[in-house]
Design an enzyme around this catalytic site. Structure first.
Site, PDB file in Angstrom:
ATOM      1  N   GLY A 188       0.806  -1.206   0.000  1.00 25.20           N
ATOM      2  CA  GLY A 188       0.000   0.000   0.000  1.00 25.20           C
ATOM      3  C   GLY A 188       0.841   1.259   0.000  1.00 25.20           C
ATOM      4  N   CYS A 189       0.477   2.198   0.871  1.00 24.58           N
ATOM      5  CA  CYS A 189       1.157   3.488   0.929  1.00 24.58           C
ATOM      6  C   CYS A 189       2.604   3.355   1.392  1.00 24.58           C
ATOM      7  CB  CYS A 189       0.404   4.437   1.851  1.00 24.58           C
ATOM      8  SG  CYS A 189      -1.271   4.839   1.287  1.00 24.58           S
ATOM      9  N   ALA A 190       2.921   2.302   2.145  1.00 22.00           N
ATOM     10  CA  ALA A 190       4.292   2.104   2.615  1.00 22.00           C
ATOM     11  C   ALA A 190       5.233   1.717   1.487  1.00 22.00           C
ATOM     12  CB  ALA A 190       4.324   1.031   3.703  1.00 22.00           C
TER      13      ALA A 190
END
Length: 350
Positions: free
Chosen positions: A137-139
């Site tokens: 995801g955003c990581a």
């Protein structure tokens, strides 16, 4: 040492403003008892504009997961090469100079990965390694930087290309009516970013140490429920509280390197929302101004998932960079709950 060069960033041409988002929410969810809360949360994000790959009228439709994924593929192929070329130009390299492509995306699926198509379409060497990352995801923006750093540490003469392609609007689900889903509808935007990590030379952030940290027992706080209709994004209300346990992890990484994370010269942080930045400012004991580049990304583009960190870094470059040998921290946060963190120094042209 490996240097992360200036990222290239592109957002689609269709724009939706905060005011339009709020009006759409009022129109489409007038009977939802949680609408007033959702409206307040959306307003508090600070997102003024977002960019999406389709006009909003098309975005609000759901033609089925198959059609959406085909659109993801066609839009990625149409938009990604130009972003890559700009990143290569900024790093003063050619496609033939790239040894590995780290491709991150959580908003569509392709197999083989887009990396295979890029190698053929843009004349990368057939020996170019491929590292697609789909589930952070955003990581994943931070993870891409870290894996590129690892590769260039193992092969000091090598160069890595990072690509982040996120079309969050293709994950809109009209039947998801919880507060978390309504908030997400007003928070996420679409964007593409690319950057080169040079094993030798280059201007930018000289990567010195990286690390990862997962908050135990939080794996269901950010997740996808994969159904016939596609990816249904699940966002727990406790997510904004995660900076309190993650700030010590950032401190530990910096401390292992002999630095104090509260006393660095620049910070490039994933802007999942305003509270993430507010709390990190509080728990790291740094001035809110330190996160100005991340806030600018959030305000102008919304949360563009894995591309946020690269866009915030691009803004540092465009602001003139930092002082020679200035110390900095880069971090992305996402499902797990996972933090991908890097510390390094700014290196300019001699």
């Amino acid at each position: 040492m490996a240097t992360l060069c200036r990222p290239s960033v592109s957002v689609p041409e269709h724009v939706i403003t905060m005011e339009e988002t709020l009006e759409l929410a009022r129109t489409h969810h007038a009977d939802n008892p949680q609408l007033p809360l959702a409206l307040r949360l959306i307003e508090n994000t600070g997102v003024r504009t977002r960019h999406i790959v389709q006009p909003i009228e098309e975005t609000l439709k759901h033609p089925g997961f198959e059609q959406r994924n085909k659109l993801y593929e066609s839009e990625a192929k149409a938009r990604v090469p130009a972003v890559i070329q700009e990143a290569l130009d900024s790093a003063e390299l050619l496609t033939s100079d790239i040894d590995v492509i780290v491709y991150v995306s959580c908003t569509g699926f392709m197999m083989p990965s887009l990396t295979a198509w890029l190698i053929n379409e843009m004349d990368f060497s057939s020996t170019t390694r491929q590292l697609p990352i789909a589930q952070l995801g955003c990581a994943a923006g931070g993870a891409a930087i870290n894996r590129a750093h690892d590769f260039c540490s193992a092969y000091p003469e090598a160069n890595a290309l990072i690509v982040a392609c996120e079309f969050c609007s293709l994950c809109y689900q009209p039947t998801d009516l919880g507060v978390g889903s309504l908030l997400s509808n007003g928070l996420f935007g679409d964007g593409i970013a690319a950057a080169v990590v040079r094993g030798r030379g280059g201007t930018g952030v000289q990567l010195e140490r990286n690390g990862s940290y997962l908050i135990p027992k939080t794996e269901d706080w950010i997740s996808y429920d994969v159904r016939d209709t596609g990816f249904h994004f699940l966002l727990d209300k406790r997510v904004p509280t995660t900076m309190e346990p993650l700030a010590p992890a950032l401190q530990e990484l910096a401390g292992t390197h002999g630095w104090n994370a509260s006393e660095l010269d620049f910070y490039i942080i994933h802007a999942g929302g305003p509270r993430i930045l507010d709390d990190l400012s509080k728990f790291l004991k740094v001035e809110p101004h330190a996160f100005r580049f991340s806030r600018a990304t959030l305000t102008e583009y919304g949360n563009i998932a894995s591309a946020v960190v690269l866009d915030a870094l691009r803004r540092l470059f465009d602001d003139g960079g930092a002082e020679q040998r200035a110390r900095g921290l880069l971090a992305g946060f996402g499902p797990g709950i996972t933090a991908e963190m890097t510390v390094g120094r700014w290196v300019g042209r001699e």
